[in-house]
Design a protein around this motif. Structure first.
Motif, PDB file in Angstrom:
ATOM      1  N   ILE A 118       0.842  -1.269   0.009  1.00 49.27           N
ATOM      2  CA  ILE A 118      -0.037  -0.122   0.101  1.00 49.27           C
ATOM      3  C   ILE A 118       0.973   1.056  -0.048  1.00 49.27           C
ATOM      4  O   ILE A 118       1.925   1.572   0.735  1.00 49.27           O
ATOM      5  N   ARG A 119       0.743   2.229  -0.962  1.00 53.08           N
ATOM      6  CA  ARG A 119       1.372   3.379  -1.103  1.00 53.08           C
ATOM      7  C   ARG A 119       0.496   4.584  -1.252  1.00 53.08           C
ATOM      8  O   ARG A 119      -0.636   4.383  -1.742  1.00 53.08           O
ATOM      9  N   ALA A 120       1.200   5.883  -0.861  1.00 48.02           N
ATOM     10  CA  ALA A 120       0.263   6.940  -1.173  1.00 48.02           C
ATOM     11  C   ALA A 120      -0.066   7.185  -2.746  1.00 48.02           C
ATOM     12  O   ALA A 120       0.724   6.557  -3.465  1.00 48.02           O
ATOM     13  N   GLY A 121      -1.161   7.512  -2.888  1.00 40.10           N
ATOM     14  CA  GLY A 121      -1.845   7.751  -4.269  1.00 40.10           C
ATOM     15  C   GLY A 121      -2.464   6.267  -4.594  1.00 40.10           C
ATOM     16  O   GLY A 121      -3.312   6.538  -5.908  1.00 40.10           O
ATOM     17  N   ASP A 122      -2.265   5.196  -3.952  1.00 35.24           N
ATOM     18  CA  ASP A 122      -3.115   4.041  -4.354  1.00 35.24           C
ATOM     19  C   ASP A 122      -4.740   4.187  -4.255  1.00 35.24           C
ATOM     20  O   ASP A 122      -5.075   4.721  -3.314  1.00 35.24           O
ATOM     21  N   LYS A 123      -5.667   3.661  -5.174  1.00 29.97           N
ATOM     22  CA  LYS A 123      -7.022   3.604  -4.887  1.00 29.97           C
ATOM     23  C   LYS A 123      -7.232   2.004  -4.219  1.00 29.97           C
ATOM     24  O   LYS A 123      -6.130   1.147  -4.404  1.00 29.97           O
ATOM     25  N   VAL A 124      -7.851   2.174  -3.120  1.00 27.91           N
ATOM     26  CA  VAL A 124      -8.069   1.003  -2.248  1.00 27.91           C
ATOM     27  C   VAL A 124      -9.466   0.732  -1.840  1.00 27.91           C
ATOM     28  O   VAL A 124     -10.204   1.735  -2.287  1.00 27.91           O
ATOM     29  N   PHE A 125     -10.002  -0.441  -1.302  1.00 25.69           N
ATOM     30  CA  PHE A 125     -11.174  -0.594  -0.955  1.00 25.69           C
ATOM     31  C   PHE A 125     -11.056  -0.424   0.555  1.00 25.69           C
ATOM     32  O   PHE A 125     -10.012  -0.963   1.348  1.00 25.69           O
ATOM     33  N   LEU A 126     -11.882   0.367   1.350  1.00 27.24           N
ATOM     34  CA  LEU A 126     -12.103   0.041   2.932  1.00 27.24           C
ATOM     35  C   LEU A 126     -13.075  -0.956   3.161  1.00 27.24           C
ATOM     36  O   LEU A 126     -14.237  -0.645   2.568  1.00 27.24           O
ATOM     37  N   THR A 127     -12.936  -2.172   3.652  1.00 27.40           N
ATOM     38  CA  THR A 127     -13.917  -3.110   3.639  1.00 27.40           C
ATOM     39  C   THR A 127     -13.853  -3.540   5.166  1.00 27.40           C
ATOM     40  O   THR A 127     -13.050  -3.407   6.016  1.00 27.40           O
ATOM     41  N   GLY A 128     -15.363  -3.757   5.760  1.00 30.50           N
ATOM     42  CA  GLY A 128     -15.465  -4.290   6.920  1.00 30.50           C
ATOM     43  C   GLY A 128     -16.356  -3.264   7.718  1.00 30.50           C
ATOM     44  O   GLY A 128     -17.265  -2.426   7.126  1.00 30.50           O
ATOM     45  N   LYS A 129     -16.412  -3.389   8.869  1.00 33.45           N
ATOM     46  CA  LYS A 129     -17.345  -2.801   9.729  1.00 33.45           C
ATOM     47  C   LYS A 129     -16.736  -2.288  11.087  1.00 33.45           C
ATOM     48  O   LYS A 129     -15.812  -3.252  11.624  1.00 33.45           O
ATOM     49  N   GLY A 130     -16.856  -1.027  11.393  1.00 27.66           N
ATOM     50  CA  GLY A 130     -16.052  -0.477  12.742  1.00 27.66           C
ATOM     51  C   GLY A 130     -14.700  -0.982  12.828  1.00 27.66           C
ATOM     52  O   GLY A 130     -13.885  -0.624  11.934  1.00 27.66           O
ATOM     53  N   SER A 131     -14.489  -1.751  14.093  1.00 29.75           N
ATOM     54  CA  SER A 131     -13.067  -1.854  14.468  1.00 29.75           C
ATOM     55  C   SER A 131     -12.417  -2.864  13.199  1.00 29.75           C
ATOM     56  O   SER A 131     -11.327  -3.434  13.484  1.00 29.75           O
ATOM     57  N   LYS A 132     -13.168  -3.653  12.645  1.00 32.19           N
ATOM     58  CA  LYS A 132     -12.892  -4.915  11.824  1.00 32.19           C
ATOM     59  C   LYS A 132     -12.642  -4.090  10.271  1.00 32.19           C
ATOM     60  O   LYS A 132     -12.522  -4.929   9.346  1.00 32.19           O
ATOM     61  N   THR A 133     -12.659  -2.801  10.366  1.00 30.73           N
ATOM     62  CA  THR A 133     -12.210  -2.205   8.768  1.00 30.73           C
ATOM     63  C   THR A 133     -10.631  -2.446   8.167  1.00 30.73           C
ATOM     64  O   THR A 133      -9.780  -2.467   9.039  1.00 30.73           O
ATOM     65  N   ARG A 134     -10.587  -2.902   7.071  1.00 33.44           N
ATOM     66  CA  ARG A 134      -9.324  -3.074   6.342  1.00 33.44           C
ATOM     67  C   ARG A 134      -9.020  -2.157   5.234  1.00 33.44           C
ATOM     68  O   ARG A 134      -9.967  -1.782   4.564  1.00 33.44           O
ATOM     69  N   VAL A 135      -7.847  -1.850   5.014  1.00 37.27           N
ATOM     70  CA  VAL A 135      -7.417  -1.353   3.744  1.00 37.27           C
ATOM     71  C   VAL A 135      -6.970  -2.400   2.633  1.00 37.27           C
ATOM     72  O   VAL A 135      -5.967  -2.994   3.158  1.00 37.27           O
ATOM     73  N   VAL A 136      -7.618  -2.567   1.705  1.00 37.45           N
ATOM     74  CA  VAL A 136      -7.289  -3.420   0.569  1.00 37.45           C
ATOM     75  C   VAL A 136      -7.097  -2.798  -0.853  1.00 37.45           C
ATOM     76  O   VAL A 136      -7.654  -2.319  -1.015  1.00 37.45           O
ATOM     77  N   PRO A 137      -5.714  -2.947  -1.141  1.00 36.31           N
ATOM     78  CA  PRO A 137      -5.407  -2.308  -2.211  1.00 36.31           C
ATOM     79  C   PRO A 137      -5.986  -3.139  -3.582  1.00 36.31           C
ATOM     80  O   PRO A 137      -6.378  -4.091  -3.572  1.00 36.31           O
ATOM     81  N   ILE A 138      -6.295  -2.211  -4.638  1.00 38.77           N
ATOM     82  CA  ILE A 138      -6.903  -2.789  -5.584  1.00 38.77           C
ATOM     83  C   ILE A 138      -5.980  -3.288  -6.846  1.00 38.77           C
ATOM     84  O   ILE A 138      -5.124  -2.770  -7.086  1.00 38.77           O
ATOM     85  N   GLU A 139      -6.134  -4.568  -6.839  1.00 36.41           N
ATOM     86  CA  GLU A 139      -5.130  -5.438  -7.700  1.00 36.41           C
ATOM     87  C   GLU A 139      -5.052  -4.650  -9.142  1.00 36.41           C
ATOM     88  O   GLU A 139      -6.059  -4.372  -9.619  1.00 36.41           O
ATOM     89  N   GLY A 140      -3.906  -4.897  -9.708  1.00 35.27           N
ATOM     90  CA  GLY A 140      -3.580  -4.352 -11.251  1.00 35.27           C
ATOM     91  C   GLY A 140      -3.486  -2.768 -11.450  1.00 35.27           C
ATOM     92  O   GLY A 140      -3.719  -2.595 -12.524  1.00 35.27           O
ATOM     93  N   GLN A 141      -3.318  -2.157 -10.280  1.00 35.50           N
ATOM     94  CA  GLN A 141      -2.883  -0.676 -10.373  1.00 35.50           C
ATOM     95  C   GLN A 141      -1.709  -0.502 -11.240  1.00 35.50           C
ATOM     96  O   GLN A 141      -0.733  -1.125 -10.831  1.00 35.50           O
ATOM     97  N   SER A 142      -1.770   0.712 -11.944  1.00 35.67           N
ATOM     98  CA  SER A 142      -0.410   0.863 -12.747  1.00 35.67           C
ATOM     99  C   SER A 142       0.324   1.957 -11.810  1.00 35.67           C
ATOM    100  O   SER A 142      -0.372   2.935 -11.070  1.00 35.67           O
ATOM    101  N   ARG A 143       1.469   1.733 -11.428  1.00 30.45           N
ATOM    102  CA  ARG A 143       2.174   2.324 -10.266  1.00 30.45           C
ATOM    103  C   ARG A 143       3.249   3.144 -11.089  1.00 30.45           C
ATOM    104  O   ARG A 143       3.940   3.300 -11.720  1.00 30.45           O
TER     105      ARG A 143
END
Length: 143
Positions: A118-143
């Motif tokens: 995970i790096r600055a500028g990445d598009k990610v999904f915030l998944t989960g609920k409350g204290s179980k929220t995760r940051v998940v990078p979107i696969e296949g992003q061009s860097r």
């Protein structure tokens, strides 16, 4: 005993209660990633207790006048070894990720294990609920 057995900080690990349930998912953009140390805040030192029990049990096999001393020494040595092993598992590399939720514009920070790229500028999904929220990078992003 392994570090990952009790690890609930990974964006890759889900508890059985989280399976087959709907998770909220929001698109976000990473603003900043900061390295942190993840350290257990549990008060009970299971490593010490397990190590002491194993050391004491092993010392029970000692015969003769030194049996009592061997039990105490075995318990102490086992406890110290168990603590060292547990401390190695308690401190891990983590990241604090600052993300702008692209739906609401709100900026949030999530701390999780450093096990996904995970790096600055990445598009990610915030998944989960409350204290179980995760940051998940979107696969296949061009860097």
């Amino acid at each position: 005993m392994t570090a990952s057995a009790a690890d609930n900080t990974s964006a890759r690990r889900y508890g059985s209660g989280e399976t087959l349930s709907v998770q909220n998912a929001h698109l976000g953009e990473v603003l900043m990633v900061r390295e942190v140390v993840l350290q257990s805040d549990k008060k009970v030192n299971a490593g010490s207790a397990i190590g002491a029990a194993v050391g004491y049990g092993a010392a029970r096999e000692v015969k003769g006048d030194y049996r009592s001393a061997a039990k105490v020494a075995g318990g102490v040595i086992g406890g110290v070894a168990g603590t060292a092993v547990q401390n190695g598992f308690r401190k891990r590399r983590g990241v604090e990720v600052y993300v702008r939720d692209l739906e609401s514009g709100k900026v949030i920070a999530i701390v999780q294990a450093d096990d996904l790229p995970i790096r600055a500028g990445d598009k990610v999904f915030l998944t989960g609920k409350g204290s179980k929220t995760r940051v998940v990078p979107i696969e296949g992003q061009s860097r």
